[in-house]
Every structure is written in structure tokens, then in C-alpha cells.
Scaffold this motif. Structure first.
Motif, PDB file in Angstrom:
ATOM      1  N   SER A 103       0.811  -1.215   0.000  1.00 56.75           N
ATOM      2  CA  SER A 103       0.000   0.000   0.000  1.00 56.75           C
ATOM      3  C   SER A 103       0.844   1.265   0.000  1.00 56.75           C
ATOM      4  O   SER A 103       0.310   2.367   0.119  1.00 56.75           O
ATOM      5  CB  SER A 103      -0.955   0.005   1.195  1.00 56.75           C
ATOM      6  OG  SER A 103      -0.267   0.245   2.389  1.00 56.75           O
ATOM      7  N   VAL A 104       2.162   1.118  -0.143  1.00 58.95           N
ATOM      8  CA  VAL A 104       3.066   2.256  -0.349  1.00 58.95           C
ATOM      9  C   VAL A 104       3.818   1.977  -1.643  1.00 58.95           C
ATOM     10  O   VAL A 104       4.230   0.848  -1.888  1.00 58.95           O
ATOM     11  CB  VAL A 104       4.058   2.403   0.819  1.00 58.95           C
ATOM     12  CG1 VAL A 104       5.028   3.543   0.561  1.00 58.95           C
ATOM     13  CG2 VAL A 104       3.308   2.636   2.131  1.00 58.95           C
ATOM     14  N   LYS A 105       4.005   2.990  -2.470  1.00 61.83           N
ATOM     15  CA  LYS A 105       4.598   2.731  -3.773  1.00 61.83           C
ATOM     16  C   LYS A 105       5.976   3.337  -3.960  1.00 61.83           C
ATOM     17  O   LYS A 105       6.846   2.709  -4.550  1.00 61.83           O
ATOM     18  CB  LYS A 105       3.640   3.226  -4.890  1.00 61.83           C
ATOM     19  CG  LYS A 105       2.372   2.396  -4.972  1.00 61.83           C
ATOM     20  CD  LYS A 105       2.520   1.114  -5.804  1.00 61.83           C
ATOM     21  CE  LYS A 105       3.202  -0.018  -5.136  1.00 61.83           C
ATOM     22  NZ  LYS A 105       2.384  -0.834  -4.257  1.00 61.83           N
ATOM     23  N   ARG A 106       6.229   4.556  -3.513  1.00 57.82           N
ATOM     24  CA  ARG A 106       7.544   5.156  -3.718  1.00 57.82           C
ATOM     25  C   ARG A 106       8.627   4.319  -3.047  1.00 57.82           C
ATOM     26  O   ARG A 106       9.677   4.042  -3.646  1.00 57.82           O
ATOM     27  CB  ARG A 106       7.567   6.595  -3.204  1.00 57.82           C
ATOM     28  CG  ARG A 106       8.938   7.281  -3.296  1.00 57.82           C
ATOM     29  CD  ARG A 106       9.510   7.294  -4.707  1.00 57.82           C
ATOM     30  NE  ARG A 106       8.645   8.018  -5.631  1.00 57.82           N
ATOM     31  CZ  ARG A 106       8.784   7.963  -6.954  1.00 57.82           C
ATOM     32  NH1 ARG A 106       9.720   7.195  -7.513  1.00 57.82           N
ATOM     33  NH2 ARG A 106       7.966   8.655  -7.744  1.00 57.82           N
ATOM     34  N   HIS A 126      -1.317  -1.885  -6.481  1.00 55.03           N
ATOM     35  CA  HIS A 126      -1.906  -1.875  -5.142  1.00 55.03           C
ATOM     36  C   HIS A 126      -3.410  -2.102  -5.226  1.00 55.03           C
ATOM     37  O   HIS A 126      -4.150  -1.210  -5.629  1.00 55.03           O
ATOM     38  CB  HIS A 126      -1.625  -0.537  -4.440  1.00 55.03           C
ATOM     39  CG  HIS A 126      -2.263  -0.434  -3.082  1.00 55.03           C
ATOM     40  ND1 HIS A 126      -2.559   0.773  -2.498  1.00 55.03           N
ATOM     41  CD2 HIS A 126      -2.662  -1.388  -2.196  1.00 55.03           C
ATOM     42  CE1 HIS A 126      -3.108   0.560  -1.321  1.00 55.03           C
ATOM     43  NE2 HIS A 126      -3.193  -0.744  -1.115  1.00 55.03           N
ATOM     44  N   ASP A 185       0.810   7.658  -2.963  1.00 47.79           N
ATOM     45  CA  ASP A 185       1.119   7.644  -1.539  1.00 47.79           C
ATOM     46  C   ASP A 185       0.378   8.735  -0.784  1.00 47.79           C
ATOM     47  O   ASP A 185      -0.022   8.540   0.383  1.00 47.79           O
ATOM     48  CB  ASP A 185       2.634   7.787  -1.335  1.00 47.79           C
ATOM     49  CG  ASP A 185       3.391   6.530  -1.753  1.00 47.79           C
ATOM     50  OD1 ASP A 185       2.735   5.528  -2.116  1.00 47.79           O
ATOM     51  OD2 ASP A 185       4.639   6.551  -1.730  1.00 47.79           O
ATOM     52  N   ALA A 189      -2.537   8.035   1.964  1.00 45.71           N
ATOM     53  CA  ALA A 189      -2.388   8.610   3.297  1.00 45.71           C
ATOM     54  C   ALA A 189      -3.707   9.181   3.790  1.00 45.71           C
ATOM     55  O   ALA A 189      -4.027   9.119   4.981  1.00 45.71           O
ATOM     56  CB  ALA A 189      -1.313   9.698   3.296  1.00 45.71           C
ATOM     57  N   HIS A 193      -4.121   5.230   5.252  1.00 43.89           N
ATOM     58  CA  HIS A 193      -3.076   5.207   6.266  1.00 43.89           C
ATOM     59  C   HIS A 193      -3.420   6.024   7.506  1.00 43.89           C
ATOM     60  O   HIS A 193      -3.350   5.528   8.635  1.00 43.89           O
ATOM     61  CB  HIS A 193      -1.745   5.671   5.660  1.00 43.89           C
ATOM     62  CG  HIS A 193      -1.336   4.856   4.471  1.00 43.89           C
ATOM     63  ND1 HIS A 193      -0.333   5.221   3.606  1.00 43.89           N
ATOM     64  CD2 HIS A 193      -1.818   3.678   3.980  1.00 43.89           C
ATOM     65  CE1 HIS A 193      -0.204   4.314   2.655  1.00 43.89           C
ATOM     66  NE2 HIS A 193      -1.097   3.368   2.866  1.00 43.89           N
ATOM     67  N   VAL A 242       4.056   0.326   6.737  1.00 42.60           N
ATOM     68  CA  VAL A 242       3.373   1.368   5.974  1.00 42.60           C
ATOM     69  C   VAL A 242       3.725   2.746   6.513  1.00 42.60           C
ATOM     70  O   VAL A 242       4.083   3.660   5.757  1.00 42.60           O
ATOM     71  CB  VAL A 242       1.842   1.155   6.001  1.00 42.60           C
ATOM     72  CG1 VAL A 242       1.107   2.427   5.567  1.00 42.60           C
ATOM     73  CG2 VAL A 242       1.449  -0.016   5.109  1.00 42.60           C
ATOM     74  N   THR A 245       7.390   3.746   5.897  1.00 41.03           N
ATOM     75  CA  THR A 245       7.776   3.956   4.495  1.00 41.03           C
ATOM     76  C   THR A 245       6.944   5.022   3.785  1.00 41.03           C
ATOM     77  O   THR A 245       7.313   5.451   2.697  1.00 41.03           O
ATOM     78  CB  THR A 245       7.682   2.632   3.707  1.00 41.03           C
ATOM     79  OG1 THR A 245       6.367   2.085   3.859  1.00 41.03           O
ATOM     80  CG2 THR A 245       8.706   1.627   4.211  1.00 41.03           C
ATOM     81  N   ASN A 246       5.830   5.427   4.375  1.00 37.87           N
ATOM     82  CA  ASN A 246       5.048   6.534   3.809  1.00 37.87           C
ATOM     83  C   ASN A 246       4.981   7.674   4.818  1.00 37.87           C
ATOM     84  O   ASN A 246       3.935   8.297   5.017  1.00 37.87           O
ATOM     85  CB  ASN A 246       3.630   6.079   3.434  1.00 37.87           C
ATOM     86  CG  ASN A 246       2.962   7.049   2.464  1.00 37.87           C
ATOM     87  OD1 ASN A 246       3.628   7.778   1.745  1.00 37.87           O
ATOM     88  ND2 ASN A 246       1.641   7.062   2.451  1.00 37.87           N
ATOM     89  N   THR A 250       1.974  10.708   5.281  1.00 35.04           N
ATOM     90  CA  THR A 250       1.145  10.489   6.461  1.00 35.04           C
ATOM     91  C   THR A 250       1.259  11.655   7.434  1.00 35.04           C
ATOM     92  O   THR A 250       0.253  12.118   7.991  1.00 35.04           O
ATOM     93  CB  THR A 250       1.541   9.174   7.169  1.00 35.04           C
ATOM     94  OG1 THR A 250       1.391   8.082   6.252  1.00 35.04           O
ATOM     95  CG2 THR A 250       0.660   8.927   8.383  1.00 35.04           C
TER      96      THR A 250
END
Length: 312
Positions: A103-106, A126, A185, A189, A193, A242, A245-246, A250
């Protein structure tokens, strides 16, 4: 409905939890792969997957799973994806596609991308679907029906490989859209998230209060709090990764949330009923929009009846 011909001859699932298990069942339902091979770090998960026939073949290592696979799905926590990518890289065949369901891409692009060999397609994705349950027994074939899957191509992504992945997700019942990694992302968020973090926090507050009220918070839970507990029951390892990494997106949304919360706090303190009514009227429209988009129903308990609630 079965596909006329499979989209992929062999699919390798790395990780055998809710999403991977549901993918396997959805692919079998629609005849989208000739063979589905799966593996998991846990011997218990592999044993359960073998016992219930979740995939066609269970193997002990990721390297074994990806051998001669046309599609490789990384269905492990985001924090583990880089290490898994490094492990499987020497065993990927030319022309194969590697995707993920994080659920995080970058962060996935930055940690997985450098390990993907020349001639192998890397296409992050995702699926916006899930429940609070985890493990090989938690999957079900209809999880992705009428839900969205976001495909997040990297620079130079092969169009034919992307189209095949799109067809796979559509064949599993999902709607598909394409999105830039950073925008993804930020959107997640807002929609996933931060709401999860708020749910974890609210349940934590209730846990503290429960000690004072002799468990009345638990006994007399209303629908709103029950929904918080459902969200907060999600896999802790996944959600730890998550948020780590985001982080930037967030924190930005949490900042905006805090500003809104202060405004409502002031309205309550000063008795500003007009502001509260206008605010709640505006936010109510969001709920109606979700229902109109077919992403939930207007039924009681947010559309989760007894049968669906056992999975949702």
C-alpha cells in the motif's frame, strides 16, 4: 466466468496471506493462470496453504517459486520487499513481470527496482481491498470484486506487460486505474493510512479508559467504535512498515487532521452549533459519494452484515 486462455502460464506468489490467497482463488475462479506456485517464510503458512489447496504447488523458498514464472507477485510486508527482490533476482527469467501488492509505492520502487534485472518488467500495483484477517485461511475469491487496483508504472514500463497485468486484475473482478507513485502515496495517506492510525489511537485510548470503567467501553461499544476496532485489528507488521515507508505523506495528512480537529474542538467549546452542523453536512456528502461509487452500501453497520462481517 472462465477466461478463454490464461493470461499467464505460471504465477508465483511470494507470501500467502489475505491478498495473495485471494489472488490465487480469484485467478482459479476465472482461469487466469495455468499454474500458481506459492511460498511463505513461515513453515506453518506453507503447510496450511498445502493442506487447503490454496495454490497448485507450495515450495519452500522464493527462489524455487519464481523459477520459470511469468508473473511474480510480492505479497510480503513493504519493509521486506527489498530483501525478497534481491533473493529472487538471479532466478527471474527474461520477459517475466514482477509486481507487488503493497500500500506504499515510492518506497517499493526505491527498494525493489534496483534489484530487477534487465529484461524483466517491474510494475508496482496496489489492490484497494482487504479485511482485518491475515494468513492463508483468510483469502476469498470475491475480495477484489468491484474494488479498485492501482497500477503504478515506473519509467520505461513495457506497455504490453502493463496491459497483461491490467487484464489480470480486471479478470479477478477489480476496476483498474493508473497513478503516479507520489500521488498514490498521498491519496492513500488520506483514504487509508491516516484513518488506520486514528483507529489505532482511538482503540488505544479506549483500552486505557477500560481500566477505569470496568470494561464498560468494551461491553457498550456502539457501531462507530466497533468499526474502529475492526480497522485496528489489521496486521501490525504490515502497518508498522506502511507508516515507516510513507512517513512524509502520512505526517502531512496528520497535520491537516490536527488543524481540523482543533477547529471542531473550538466550535464545541464555544457552542458554535452552526459550524458543527455545516461541517457534518459537508462530510456526510463524502459518505454518500462512496455509496454512489459502489464502494459500500447504505445498509446498517456500513454494509457489513453477519456473513460479510466474518470476512471484512
Amino acid at each position: 466466468m472462465q477466461a478463454e486462455t490464461p493470461i499467464y502460464d505460471r504465477v508465483a506468489l511470494i507470501g500467502l496471506g489475505l491478498i495473495a490467497g485471494s489472488m490465487s482463488l480469484a485467478m482459479k475462479r476465472a482461469g487466469l493462470a495455468r499454474e500458481i506456485v506459492g511460498t511463505a517464510r513461515s513453515a506453518e503458512s506453507r503447510s496450511v496453504a498445502q493442506e487447503i489447496g490454496l495454490v497448485d504447488r507450495v515450495v519452500d523458498t522464493a527462489a524455487e517459486a519464481v523459477a520459470d514464472a511469468d508473473l511474480i507477485v510480492l505479497a510480503v510486508p513493504v519493509g521486506a520487499m527489498g530483501a525478497v527482490a534481491a533473493e529472487i533476482a538471479p532466478h527471474l527469467k527474461p520477459g517475466a513481470t514482477v509486481t507487488d501488492v503493497g500500500s506504499v509505492k515510492r518506497a517499493v520502487i526505491e527498494t525493489v527496482g534496483p534489484h530487477i534485472p534487465e529484461g524483466v518488467h517491474f510494475i508496482p500495483a496496489h489492490p484497494l481491498a482487504g479485511t482485518e484477517h491475515s494468513g492463508p485461511r483468510s483469502g476469498f475469491a470475491s475480495l477484489f470484486d468491484n474494488r479498485w487496483c492501482l497500477i503504478v508504472p515506473v519509467d520505461g514500463t513495457d506497455l504490453a506487460a502493463t496491459e497483461a497485468l491490467r487484464q489480470l486484475w480486471e479478470g479477478m473482478g477489480a476496476h483498474v486505474d493508473v497513478m503516479d507513485a507520489d500521488h498514490h502515496d498521498l491519496v492513500l495517506a488520506v483514504t487509508s493510512h491516516t484513518p488506520h492510525l486514528i483507529a489505532y489511537t482511538m482503540v488505544g485510548v479506549a483500552d486505557d479508559l477500560r481500566r477505569v470503567t470496568d470494561s464498560e467501553v468494551i461491553k457498550y461499544s456502539a457501531a462507530g467504535f466497533r468499526d474502529f476496532t475492526r480497522i485496528a485489528a489489521s496486521d501490525p507488521t504490515m502497518w508498522r512498515d506502511v507508516f515507516l515507508t510513507n512517513k512524509d505523506a502520512t505526517l502531512e495528512i496528520l497535520g491537516r487532521f490536527t488543524e481540523e480537529l482543533f477547529a471542531l474542538q473550538r466550535a464545541i467549546r464555544t457552542g458554535d452549533g452552526d459550524l458543527l452542523h455545516d461541517y457534518f453536512t459537508r462530510t456526510r456528502a463524502i459518505r454518500r459519494g462512496i455509496i454512489e461509487a459502489g464502494q459500500d452500501t447504505a445498509a446498517p453497520d456500513f454494509g457489513r452484515g453477519a456473513k460479510e462481517g466474518s470476512k471484512a
